[in-house]
Write a protein that holds these residues in place. Structure first.
Motif, PDB file in Angstrom:
ATOM      1  N   GLY A  78      -1.751 -19.023   8.310  1.00 40.32           N
ATOM      2  CA  GLY A  78      -2.084 -19.188   6.904  1.00 40.32           C
ATOM      3  C   GLY A  78      -1.496 -18.143   5.966  1.00 40.32           C
ATOM      4  N   ARG A  79      -0.630 -17.274   6.479  1.00 35.72           N
ATOM      5  CA  ARG A  79      -0.020 -16.220   5.654  1.00 35.72           C
ATOM      6  C   ARG A  79       1.494 -16.393   5.654  1.00 35.72           C
ATOM      7  N   ALA A  80       2.101 -16.390   4.465  1.00 37.59           N
ATOM      8  CA  ALA A  80       3.556 -16.508   4.342  1.00 37.59           C
ATOM      9  C   ALA A  80       4.186 -15.143   4.604  1.00 37.59           C
ATOM     10  N   LEU A  81       4.990 -15.047   5.660  1.00 35.46           N
ATOM     11  CA  LEU A  81       5.628 -13.780   6.000  1.00 35.46           C
ATOM     12  C   LEU A  81       6.661 -13.374   4.957  1.00 35.46           C
ATOM     13  N   LYS A  82       6.800 -12.082   4.773  1.00 41.13           N
ATOM     14  CA  LYS A  82       7.854 -11.511   3.943  1.00 41.13           C
ATOM     15  C   LYS A  82       8.762 -10.758   4.907  1.00 41.13           C
ATOM     16  N   VAL A  83       9.997 -11.255   5.074  1.00 36.70           N
ATOM     17  CA  VAL A  83      10.921 -10.677   6.058  1.00 36.70           C
ATOM     18  C   VAL A  83      12.215 -10.303   5.352  1.00 36.70           C
ATOM     19  N   ASN A  84      12.600  -9.031   5.467  1.00 33.10           N
ATOM     20  CA  ASN A  84      13.874  -8.593   4.905  1.00 33.10           C
ATOM     21  C   ASN A  84      14.364  -7.344   5.625  1.00 33.10           C
ATOM     22  N   GLU A  85      15.573  -6.935   5.282  1.00 34.66           N
ATOM     23  CA  GLU A  85      16.133  -5.737   5.898  1.00 34.66           C
ATOM     24  C   GLU A  85      15.292  -4.535   5.482  1.00 34.66           C
ATOM     25  N   ALA A  86      14.931  -3.711   6.453  1.00 36.64           N
ATOM     26  CA  ALA A  86      14.116  -2.530   6.168  1.00 36.64           C
ATOM     27  C   ALA A  86      14.918  -1.528   5.356  1.00 36.64           C
ATOM     28  N   LYS A  87      14.278  -0.933   4.391  1.00 43.01           N
ATOM     29  CA  LYS A  87      14.904   0.096   3.555  1.00 43.01           C
ATOM     30  C   LYS A  87      14.401   1.462   4.013  1.00 43.01           C
ATOM     31  N   PRO A  88      15.282   2.452   4.064  1.00 45.09           N
ATOM     32  CA  PRO A  88      14.824   3.792   4.447  1.00 45.09           C
ATOM     33  C   PRO A  88      13.857   4.350   3.399  1.00 45.09           C
ATOM     34  N   LEU A  89      12.924   5.164   3.845  1.00 49.93           N
ATOM     35  CA  LEU A  89      11.971   5.796   2.949  1.00 49.93           C
ATOM     36  C   LEU A  89      12.717   6.735   2.003  1.00 49.93           C
ATOM     37  N   ASP A  90      12.486   6.592   0.715  1.00 52.31           N
ATOM     38  CA  ASP A  90      13.158   7.410  -0.287  1.00 52.31           C
ATOM     39  C   ASP A  90      12.438   8.755  -0.408  1.00 52.31           C
ATOM     40  N   PRO A  91      13.096   9.850  -0.002  1.00 53.79           N
ATOM     41  CA  PRO A  91      12.429  11.154  -0.089  1.00 53.79           C
ATOM     42  C   PRO A  91      12.158  11.581  -1.524  1.00 53.79           C
ATOM     43  N   ASN A  92      12.854  10.986  -2.494  1.00 51.02           N
ATOM     44  CA  ASN A  92      12.647  11.330  -3.901  1.00 51.02           C
ATOM     45  C   ASN A  92      11.701  10.359  -4.590  1.00 51.02           C
ATOM     46  N   GLY A  93      11.143   9.432  -3.817  1.00 51.32           N
ATOM     47  CA  GLY A  93      10.239   8.440  -4.377  1.00 51.32           C
ATOM     48  C   GLY A  93       8.881   9.039  -4.676  1.00 51.32           C
ATOM     49  N   PRO A  94       7.953   8.191  -5.082  1.00 51.42           N
ATOM     50  CA  PRO A  94       6.613   8.696  -5.397  1.00 51.42           C
ATOM     51  C   PRO A  94       5.957   9.309  -4.158  1.00 51.42           C
ATOM     52  N   PRO A  95       5.152  10.336  -4.345  1.00 51.09           N
ATOM     53  CA  PRO A  95       4.497  10.989  -3.204  1.00 51.09           C
ATOM     54  C   PRO A  95       3.448  10.066  -2.584  1.00 51.09           C
ATOM     55  N   LYS A  96       3.122  10.340  -1.317  1.00 47.84           N
ATOM     56  CA  LYS A  96       2.056   9.585  -0.667  1.00 47.84           C
ATOM     57  C   LYS A  96       0.753   9.819  -1.407  1.00 47.84           C
ATOM     58  N   ARG A  97      -0.086   8.804  -1.408  1.00 46.92           N
ATOM     59  CA  ARG A  97      -1.373   8.918  -2.098  1.00 46.92           C
ATOM     60  C   ARG A  97      -2.334   9.783  -1.300  1.00 46.92           C
ATOM     61  N   GLU A  98      -3.096  10.538  -2.001  1.00 49.25           N
ATOM     62  CA  GLU A  98      -4.152  11.355  -1.391  1.00 49.25           C
ATOM     63  C   GLU A  98      -5.481  10.660  -1.634  1.00 49.25           C
ATOM     64  N   PHE A  99      -6.290  10.533  -0.605  1.00 46.97           N
ATOM     65  CA  PHE A  99      -7.572   9.853  -0.736  1.00 46.97           C
ATOM     66  C   PHE A  99      -8.751  10.812  -0.629  1.00 46.97           C
ATOM     67  N   ARG A 100      -8.458  12.076  -0.541  1.00 47.02           N
ATOM     68  CA  ARG A 100      -9.545  13.056  -0.476  1.00 47.02           C
ATOM     69  C   ARG A 100     -10.153  13.228  -1.856  1.00 47.02           C
ATOM     70  N   SER A 101     -11.415  13.467  -1.872  1.00 45.36           N
ATOM     71  CA  SER A 101     -12.096  13.709  -3.144  1.00 45.36           C
ATOM     72  C   SER A 101     -11.705  15.100  -3.655  1.00 45.36           C
ATOM     73  N   ARG A 102     -11.454  15.193  -4.928  1.00 44.59           N
ATOM     74  CA  ARG A 102     -11.090  16.475  -5.522  1.00 44.59           C
ATOM     75  C   ARG A 102     -12.334  17.206  -6.038  1.00 44.59           C
ATOM     76  N   ARG A 103     -13.478  16.514  -6.017  1.00 46.92           N
ATOM     77  CA  ARG A 103     -14.712  17.134  -6.504  1.00 46.92           C
ATOM     78  C   ARG A 103     -15.305  18.053  -5.442  1.00 46.92           C
ATOM     79  N   ARG A 104     -15.877  19.107  -5.890  1.00 48.60           N
ATOM     80  CA  ARG A 104     -16.587  20.031  -4.988  1.00 48.60           C
ATOM     81  C   ARG A 104     -18.079  19.890  -5.264  1.00 48.60           C
ATOM     82  N   PHE A 105     -18.847  19.869  -4.222  1.00 49.66           N
ATOM     83  CA  PHE A 105     -20.302  19.728  -4.371  1.00 49.66           C
ATOM     84  C   PHE A 105     -20.989  21.036  -4.140  1.00 49.66           C
TER      85      PHE A 105
END
Length: 105
Positions: A78-105
């Motif tokens: 039931g899912r339409a696949l998306k298939v294409n040539e893999a692109k190398p990870l761009d080292p100048n691209g956006p940074p990985k997302r951080e999911f840690r809370s920045r608040r201190r308790f």
């Protein structure tokens, strides 16, 4: 073929996979198109659950191109696949997302 006369392998991105898919199932699906040198379904490092995408490396470029042409948009569980040539990870691209809370308790 490259300048040395060897065939060139090609890595293919496979997106929108069913979350139940395993490396073995992905390999079985794409081995119909040629020799595979690597198959991996990307998994969450904490839960081990599939992230819904993976990569297939074909031993030769022509097999990869045939698989891309025939498998892109194909429905699997039931899912339409998306298939294409893999692109190398761009080292100048956006940074990985951080999911840690920045608040201190």
């Amino acid at each position: 073929m490259n300048a040395g006369g060897n065939t060139v392998s090609l890595k293919v991105y496979v997106g929108n996979l069913p979350y139940s898919f395993t490396d073995k199932e992905l390999s079985e699906l794409f081995s119909l198109y040629g020799t595979l040198s690597e198959v991996v379904v990307i998994r969450d490092k904490y839960s081990g659950r599939s992230k819904g995408f993976g990569f297939v490396t074909f031993a030769d470029e022509s097999s990869a191109n045939k698989a891309i042409a025939e498998m892109d948009g194909k429905e699997i569980e039931g899912r339409a696949l998306k298939v294409n040539e893999a692109k190398p990870l761009d080292p100048n691209g956006p940074p990985k997302r951080e999911f840690r809370s920045r608040r201190r308790f």
